[in-house]
Design a protein around this motif. Sequence first.
Motif, PDB file in Angstrom:
ATOM      1  N   ILE A   1       0.847  -1.186   0.000  1.00  0.00           N
ATOM      2  CA  ILE A   1       0.000   0.000   0.000  1.00  0.00           C
ATOM      3  C   ILE A   1       0.885   1.240   0.000  1.00  0.00           C
ATOM      4  O   ILE A   1       1.743   1.404   0.876  1.00  0.00           O
ATOM      5  N   VAL A   2       0.679   2.116  -0.984  1.00  0.00           N
ATOM      6  CA  VAL A   2       1.421   3.370  -1.067  1.00  0.00           C
ATOM      7  C   VAL A   2       0.532   4.489  -0.550  1.00  0.00           C
ATOM      8  O   VAL A   2      -0.590   4.673  -1.032  1.00  0.00           O
ATOM      9  N   CYS A   3       1.038   5.206   0.441  1.00  0.00           N
ATOM     10  CA  CYS A   3       0.277   6.301   1.051  1.00  0.00           C
ATOM     11  C   CYS A   3       1.073   7.597   0.916  1.00  0.00           C
ATOM     12  O   CYS A   3       2.231   7.673   1.326  1.00  0.00           O
ATOM     13  N   VAL A   4       0.435   8.605   0.315  1.00  0.00           N
ATOM     14  CA  VAL A   4       1.038   9.932   0.183  1.00  0.00           C
ATOM     15  C   VAL A   4       0.420  10.830   1.248  1.00  0.00           C
ATOM     16  O   VAL A   4      -0.780  11.091   1.226  1.00  0.00           O
ATOM     17  N   GLY A   5       1.239  11.270   2.206  1.00  0.00           N
ATOM     18  CA  GLY A   5       0.722  12.042   3.320  1.00  0.00           C
ATOM     19  C   GLY A   5       0.375  11.146   4.500  1.00  0.00           C
ATOM     20  O   GLY A   5       0.736   9.966   4.544  1.00  0.00           O
ATOM     21  N   SER A   6      -0.351  11.693   5.461  1.00  0.00           N
ATOM     22  CA  SER A   6      -0.690  10.930   6.664  1.00  0.00           C
ATOM     23  C   SER A   6      -1.856   9.986   6.393  1.00  0.00           C
ATOM     24  O   SER A   6      -2.671  10.216   5.494  1.00  0.00           O
ATOM     25  N   ILE A   7      -1.946   8.940   7.185  1.00  0.00           N
ATOM     26  CA  ILE A   7      -3.058   8.005   7.066  1.00  0.00           C
ATOM     27  C   ILE A   7      -4.375   8.698   7.413  1.00  0.00           C
ATOM     28  O   ILE A   7      -5.427   8.402   6.844  1.00  0.00           O
ATOM     29  N   GLU A   8      -4.325   9.656   8.326  1.00  0.00           N
ATOM     30  CA  GLU A   8      -5.535  10.368   8.743  1.00  0.00           C
ATOM     31  C   GLU A   8      -6.072  11.281   7.627  1.00  0.00           C
ATOM     32  O   GLU A   8      -7.288  11.454   7.495  1.00  0.00           O
ATOM     33  N   ASN A   9      -5.171  11.833   6.825  1.00  0.00           N
ATOM     34  CA  ASN A   9      -5.592  12.755   5.758  1.00  0.00           C
ATOM     35  C   ASN A   9      -4.671  12.588   4.550  1.00  0.00           C
ATOM     36  O   ASN A   9      -3.885  13.471   4.208  1.00  0.00           O
ATOM     37  N   PRO A  10      -4.769  11.465   3.845  1.00  0.00           N
ATOM     38  CA  PRO A  10      -3.833  11.189   2.750  1.00  0.00           C
ATOM     39  C   PRO A  10      -4.197  11.935   1.467  1.00  0.00           C
ATOM     40  O   PRO A  10      -5.374  12.170   1.175  1.00  0.00           O
ATOM     41  N   ALA A  11      -3.173  12.313   0.715  1.00  0.00           N
ATOM     42  CA  ALA A  11      -3.412  12.815  -0.637  1.00  0.00           C
ATOM     43  C   ALA A  11      -3.767  11.658  -1.552  1.00  0.00           C
ATOM     44  O   ALA A  11      -4.464  11.827  -2.551  1.00  0.00           O
ATOM     45  N   ASP A  12      -3.281  10.476  -1.189  1.00  0.00           N
ATOM     46  CA  ASP A  12      -3.663   9.253  -1.895  1.00  0.00           C
ATOM     47  C   ASP A  12      -3.260   8.056  -1.046  1.00  0.00           C
ATOM     48  O   ASP A  12      -2.277   8.113  -0.299  1.00  0.00           O
ATOM     49  N   CYS A  13      -4.016   6.996  -1.186  1.00  0.00           N
ATOM     50  CA  CYS A  13      -3.710   5.746  -0.474  1.00  0.00           C
ATOM     51  C   CYS A  13      -4.291   4.611  -1.305  1.00  0.00           C
ATOM     52  O   CYS A  13      -5.515   4.499  -1.447  1.00  0.00           O
ATOM     53  N   VAL A  14      -3.414   3.779  -1.866  1.00  0.00           N
ATOM     54  CA  VAL A  14      -3.874   2.744  -2.786  1.00  0.00           C
ATOM     55  C   VAL A  14      -2.825   1.642  -2.883  1.00  0.00           C
ATOM     56  O   VAL A  14      -1.643   1.854  -2.615  1.00  0.00           O
ATOM     57  N   ALA A  15      -3.271   0.459  -3.268  1.00  0.00           N
ATOM     58  CA  ALA A  15      -2.349  -0.661  -3.477  1.00  0.00           C
ATOM     59  C   ALA A  15      -1.529  -0.421  -4.740  1.00  0.00           C
ATOM     60  O   ALA A  15      -2.069  -0.020  -5.775  1.00  0.00           O
ATOM     61  N   CYS A  16      -0.216  -0.648  -4.651  1.00  0.00           N
ATOM     62  CA  CYS A  16       0.655  -0.449  -5.810  1.00  0.00           C
ATOM     63  C   CYS A  16       1.975  -1.150  -5.579  1.00  0.00           C
ATOM     64  O   CYS A  16       2.527  -1.120  -4.476  1.00  0.00           O
ATOM     65  N   CYS A  17       2.521  -1.750  -6.653  1.00  0.00           N
ATOM     66  CA  CYS A  17       3.807  -2.450  -6.544  1.00  0.00           C
ATOM     67  C   CYS A  17       4.944  -1.647  -7.143  1.00  0.00           C
ATOM     68  O   CYS A  17       6.081  -2.127  -7.198  1.00  0.00           O
ATOM     69  N   GLY A  18       4.668  -0.423  -7.627  1.00  0.00           N
ATOM     70  CA  GLY A  18       5.683   0.360  -8.318  1.00  0.00           C
ATOM     71  C   GLY A  18       6.673   1.034  -7.392  1.00  0.00           C
ATOM     72  O   GLY A  18       6.642   0.861  -6.168  1.00  0.00           O
TER      73      GLY A  18
END
Length: 401
Positions: free
Chosen positions: A194-211
């Motif tokens: 799971i790639v998370c951009v920003g905090s888990i509480e307020n992410p700019a994005d959070c999604v499964a990715c292998c890149g």
Amino acid sequence: MKTRRLYQEDVYKKSCIAIVTQIREDSEGILLTFDQTVFFPAGGGQSCDTGTAGGLTVTDVFEDGDFIRHRCIEKECKLSIGDEVELSIDWEHRFDNMQRHCGEHILSGKFYELYGGVNRGFHMGEDYMTIDISLEENPLYDKVSWEMAKKAELLTNEAIWQDLPVITRRYEKRKDAEALPLRKALAFDEDISIVCVGSIENPADCVACCGTHPSTSGQVGLVKIYKVESNKGMFRIYFEAGQRAFRQYQDRFDVLTTLENRLSAGFDDLLSKYQAQQEKTKEVKNELYHLKKWVISREIDDIRKKMAPAFVRKYDQLAINDMLEIGKGLAGVIPTVAFLVHNPTNTVLIFTDRYDAGKLVKENASIYNGKGGGNRNSARAIFSKTEYVDTFIDLIEKHLR
């Protein structure tokens, strides 16, 4: 023993020492497998890393079960199983992919945050990237307008400017990963990244990715959308990110500056001056059209008055299409054959009411290395040399006596 994926442990690692565990050869080159690798295999819409392995050129990397295969273009391999070799990736290519892939994540996240748009397709092309946004989960929107896209673009760049942390978390089980604020449902049950951009509480994005992705959003630099179009019930967003977006900005700005200079305009009045230029061009084209019609009409009248058997007239200024129109206007008044010659291209247009023009060209043009064809009433023959034109016309004239 499966291949250890060092790019998952440190995405900035550019090289490593690895042991050769398998060697295969086929018609495309050599396939090498190592105990560990810094090479990212193609996946998640992202192209693979390229580089070198033990002095060989790696052009393709792909997963094969627990192993990662490295295809080298060389036809001969002097390595042996058990050899220690250095693996080195093309870092410029890797970082380019990291910027673009992370930029896509943030942009997709903003379309989801703003409009409930779900990314159903992602493509990293050589000239641009695309995402296909579906709005079926949000009844408030039935299309992605340009203004909507610009808003998503702005929020994406704001997330980049905030230099948010980009963290990849790995989970063995689906239930653990589903505790995160994912923008897209998981498609598999184990070995989840799971790639998370920003905090888990307020992410700019959070999604499964292998890149592969940079450690902070600021390293993306820039995201720029170029076009939005409908596509199979969804909306395809064309965009670019990172240094590619910057280079394209430079190229397009150079074009804009060139246009400003040619039109003696500034940015504020460039469009109005361009439109004025277009109107002027339209007027000139309209005047030219009517002038050509007048010239053609006068030419038809003049030829009709002077028409004789095997009539010949040559042109330097008129286009072949104009001459064809003249020929059509002579229908019904040609005693034998009329020859209209386009001097710049050594082209002979034949018009006749009595004979088969196409047959005349087919049977005689090749004698002088000419080529062409046509129908019963009109045909054309094209020659490589000017002297062949008169010789061809003379031959046809003698043939018809």
